[in-house]
Design a protein around this motif. Structure first.
Motif, PDB file in Angstrom:
ATOM      1  N   HIS A  28      -5.115  -5.254   1.168  1.00 13.16           N
ATOM      2  CA  HIS A  28      -5.048  -4.705   2.535  1.00 13.16           C
ATOM      3  C   HIS A  28      -5.097  -5.795   3.591  1.00 13.16           C
ATOM      4  N   THR A  38       2.521   1.827   3.242  1.00  8.99           N
ATOM      5  CA  THR A  38       3.347   0.735   3.771  1.00  8.99           C
ATOM      6  C   THR A  38       4.778   0.952   3.303  1.00  8.99           C
ATOM      7  N   ASP A  86       0.832  -1.198   0.000  1.00 13.10           N
ATOM      8  CA  ASP A  86       0.000   0.000   0.000  1.00 13.10           C
ATOM      9  C   ASP A  86       0.870   1.254   0.000  1.00 13.10           C
TER      10      ASP A  86
HETATM   11  N1  URA Z   1      -1.215  -5.893   3.985  1.00 20.59           N
HETATM   12  C1  URA Z   1      -1.695  -4.637   3.991  1.00 20.59           C
HETATM   13  O1  URA Z   1      -2.698  -4.366   4.614  1.00 20.59           O
HETATM   14  N2  URA Z   1      -1.032  -3.692   3.280  1.00 20.59           N
HETATM   15  C2  URA Z   1       0.115  -3.935   2.610  1.00 20.59           C
HETATM   16  O2  URA Z   1       0.694  -3.036   2.012  1.00 20.59           O
HETATM   17  C3  URA Z   1       0.607  -5.248   2.613  1.00 20.59           C
HETATM   18  C4  URA Z   1      -0.077  -6.217   3.317  1.00 20.59           C
END
Ligand code: URA
Length: 259
Positions: free
Chosen positions: A206, A124, A121
């Motif tokens: 996610h 992330t 994400d």
């Molecule tokens: N899980 C998530 O919720 N976001 C990510 O970027 C990777 C795994």
């Protein structure tokens, strides 16, 4: 190898140099190191030319005839390229986008044909592989191969007492999506948040955020720290990248059954 270029002996004349290339430069062509890493590795004695350690990055070698080993692994021109990046928050995991992508963080000369393996994400950070190798990408992402991805999630809120057991048993998300068994372990605290180590063998949308939400928490920060046999190097800051080292690539390929 042109021995006269090694060990401080007189430099070869122009004719002798024809077809020869500096050792550090050749290592970058092989795709196993950046120029800086190649120079450092050669100086530390990690590179052998025809069976003997060569500590001079400027040594001239013959790419056609000399056997070059890096950390003991014979090098040759790679069909594919493999980079490891510490993805920073804010970059989009895509090849093109109107916003800044992970590819935009690379110099233009490095970008050709590369794509990110899987998605992180925008908010992330952490370990992201970029490659031209579609087969490896498939092997790492396919749910059937069960390659483990490990995350550290900074979480607010209290998790349900049976959270780890529910992760282990195959959690059902709030929308009814069933997850494969996963691991949830406490990993200390950071900036007032409880840190949880989450290990998954699949990659739903996610997924970490939704799994944590399903057991009562909210993910405030998320960092991926491992994919299969590959771990995020400690010294690699967000936004930094480097080619996979020969040994890292070898272990990753054999872990995914690609070698
Ligand atoms: N899980 C998530 O919720 N976001 C990510 O970027 C990777 C795994």
């Amino acid at each position: 190898m042109n021995k006269s270029a090694i060990g401080g002996m007189p430099r070869p004349d122009r004719k002798e140099r024809d077809g020869l290339i500096r050792l550090d430069k050749l290592l970058t062509h092989f795709g196993c190191a950046t120029r800086r890493q190649a120079i450092d590795a050669v100086r530390r004695g990690r590179v052998q030319v025809n069976g003997a350690a060569c500590c001079d990055p400027a040594a001239k070698v013959d790419p056609e005839r000399d056997e070059i080993r890096f950390d003991g692994v014979v090098q040759s021109y790679q069909k594919n390229r493999y980079l490891l990046m510490n993805k920073p928050r804010g970059a989009i995991t895509a090849v093109t986008d109107r916003r800044e992508t992970v590819l935009d963080l690379l110099p233009e000369s490095e970008r050709r044909g590369l794509f990110p393996v899987g998605r992180l994400d925008k908010d992330t950070e952490g370990l992201l592989i970029l490659t031209t190798d579609g087969q490896l990408c498939h092997a790492l992402m396919s749910p059937r191969r069960h390659v483990e991805k490990v995350y550290l999630a900074g979480v607010s809120g209290e998790l349900a007492p049976d959270a780890a057991a529910r992760f282990a048993g195959g959690l059902v998300l709030r929308d009814g999506t069933e997850c494969r068994p996963a691991t949830l372990e406490p990993a200390g605290t950071e900036d007032g948040l409880t840190v949880w180590r989450v290990a998954l063998r699949e990659g739903k949308y996610h997924q970490v955020k939704r799994m944590i939400a399903a057991v009562g928490g909210h993910v405030e920060t998320l960092r991926r720290v491992a994919v299969g046999t590959l771990t995020l190097p400690e010294g690699l800051a967000p936004g930094e990248w480097r080619p996979l080292l020969p040994d890292e690539l070898k272990r990753l390929l054999s872990h995914t059954g690609e070698e």
